[in-house]
Motif scaffolding. Structure first.
Motif, PDB file in Angstrom:
ATOM      1  N   GLU A 169     -15.310  -2.967  -0.362  1.00 38.66           N
ATOM      2  CA  GLU A 169     -15.978  -3.664   0.737  1.00 38.66           C
ATOM      3  C   GLU A 169     -15.737  -2.935   2.042  1.00 38.66           C
ATOM      4  N   THR A 170     -16.665  -3.086   2.971  1.00 40.91           N
ATOM      5  CA  THR A 170     -16.490  -2.555   4.316  1.00 40.91           C
ATOM      6  C   THR A 170     -16.366  -3.724   5.274  1.00 40.91           C
ATOM      7  N   VAL A 171     -15.381  -3.642   6.160  1.00 35.06           N
ATOM      8  CA  VAL A 171     -15.139  -4.671   7.160  1.00 35.06           C
ATOM      9  C   VAL A 171     -15.313  -4.034   8.530  1.00 35.06           C
ATOM     10  N   PHE A 172     -16.123  -4.667   9.372  1.00 28.24           N
ATOM     11  CA  PHE A 172     -16.325  -4.182  10.730  1.00 28.24           C
ATOM     12  C   PHE A 172     -15.450  -4.978  11.678  1.00 28.24           C
ATOM     13  N   LEU A 173     -14.746  -4.278  12.538  1.00 26.21           N
ATOM     14  CA  LEU A 173     -13.934  -4.918  13.568  1.00 26.21           C
ATOM     15  C   LEU A 173     -14.408  -4.437  14.931  1.00 26.21           C
ATOM     16  N   MET A 174     -14.570  -5.372  15.830  1.00 25.59           N
ATOM     17  CA  MET A 174     -14.969  -5.034  17.197  1.00 25.59           C
ATOM     18  C   MET A 174     -13.715  -4.710  17.998  1.00 25.59           C
ATOM     19  N   ALA A 175     -13.789  -3.632  18.729  1.00 28.18           N
ATOM     20  CA  ALA A 175     -12.690  -3.303  19.638  1.00 28.18           C
ATOM     21  C   ALA A 175     -12.661  -4.338  20.755  1.00 28.18           C
ATOM     22  N   ASP A 176     -11.494  -4.553  21.315  1.00 32.03           N
ATOM     23  CA  ASP A 176     -11.365  -5.420  22.476  1.00 32.03           C
ATOM     24  C   ASP A 176     -12.298  -4.902  23.573  1.00 32.03           C
ATOM     25  N   ALA A 177     -12.828  -5.807  24.357  1.00 36.81           N
ATOM     26  CA  ALA A 177     -13.798  -5.437  25.398  1.00 36.81           C
ATOM     27  C   ALA A 177     -13.288  -4.315  26.304  1.00 36.81           C
ATOM     28  N   LYS A 178     -12.003  -4.327  26.620  1.00 33.87           N
ATOM     29  CA  LYS A 178     -11.476  -3.296  27.522  1.00 33.87           C
ATOM     30  C   LYS A 178     -11.399  -1.915  26.876  1.00 33.87           C
ATOM     31  N   HIS A 179     -11.587  -1.866  25.547  1.00 32.56           N
ATOM     32  CA  HIS A 179     -11.524  -0.585  24.838  1.00 32.56           C
ATOM     33  C   HIS A 179     -12.876  -0.142  24.281  1.00 32.56           C
ATOM     34  N   GLN A 180     -13.925  -0.927  24.463  1.00 31.09           N
ATOM     35  CA  GLN A 180     -15.192  -0.637  23.802  1.00 31.09           C
ATOM     36  C   GLN A 180     -15.862   0.651  24.263  1.00 31.09           C
ATOM     37  N   ALA A 181     -15.621   1.068  25.473  1.00 28.02           N
ATOM     38  CA  ALA A 181     -16.280   2.277  25.972  1.00 28.02           C
ATOM     39  C   ALA A 181     -15.529   3.556  25.620  1.00 28.02           C
ATOM     40  N   ILE A 182     -14.347   3.422  25.064  1.00 28.40           N
ATOM     41  CA  ILE A 182     -13.515   4.601  24.797  1.00 28.40           C
ATOM     42  C   ILE A 182     -14.050   5.384  23.603  1.00 28.40           C
ATOM     43  N   ALA A 183     -14.269   6.661  23.811  1.00 27.40           N
ATOM     44  CA  ALA A 183     -14.662   7.577  22.743  1.00 27.40           C
ATOM     45  C   ALA A 183     -13.817   8.835  22.889  1.00 27.40           C
ATOM     46  N   SER A 184     -13.292   9.318  21.783  1.00 29.93           N
ATOM     47  CA  SER A 184     -12.449  10.522  21.817  1.00 29.93           C
ATOM     48  C   SER A 184     -13.158  11.680  22.504  1.00 29.93           C
TER      49      SER A 184
END
Length: 163
Positions: A118-133
């Motif tokens: 199964e695949t489970v999707f988790l949303m990052a906390d709002a303060k971290h959503q814009a972070i991309a490596s």
């Protein structure tokens, strides 16, 4: 034992990744951080560096959460990696709607290859959503402050890479 696999390139690991690891850790007994060896992406940090950074960042978290967290490099299909580590679930982090379209396709392909995982999707906390490596590397390369996006140790590693 519930085993989850959280795959990515983690080049470098960010606070967003750590947020997803923390969220996933409550769902499983063992969380495997699958570090993709993706030669096409041309990572800034080599595999050994990325593995060491993840291990360092997750060691205290594992103790705090009471879960085993292990790092596992892989270069094969994601579904094969999941089977290699006996994972019943694949954990994927979502930042925005744009992520969902790609992830939706991946789930379909993975289910076609092996419908027992199964695949489970988790949303990052709002303060971290814009972070991309990718963006963190660019900010660091241009001399910007990335301390809002990564831990102090990762910030230091980025500064050293670009000095």
């Amino acid at each position: 034992m519930r085993i989850g696999l959280y795959p990515g390139t983690f080049d470098p690991i960010t606070l967003g990744h750590i947020d997803i690891i923390r969220r996933a850790a409550v769902l499983v007994d063992r969380l495997v951080i699958g570090v993709a060896i993706n030669r096409d992406k041309g990572p800034l940090f080599d595999l050994d560096e990325r593995v060491a950074m993840i291990e360092a960042e997750c060691s205290e978290l594992a103790k705090e959460m009471g879960v085993e967290i292990v790092v596992h490099p892989f270069e094969n299909l994601l579904i094969d990696c999941a089977n290699d580590v006996n994972a019943q679930i694949i954990v994927r982090g979502l930042r925005a709607v744009a992520d969902f379209e790609y992830e939706y396709q991946m789930v379909g392909m993975n289910r076609a290859l092996d419908d027992s995982v199964e695949t489970v999707f988790l949303m990052a906390d709002a303060k971290h959503q814009a972070i991309a490596s990718k963006l963190v590397k660019e900010i660091s390369r241009l001399g910007g402050d990335v301390s809002k996006f990564v831990t102090p140790a990762i910030k230091d590693a980025l500064v050293q890479k670009f000095s």
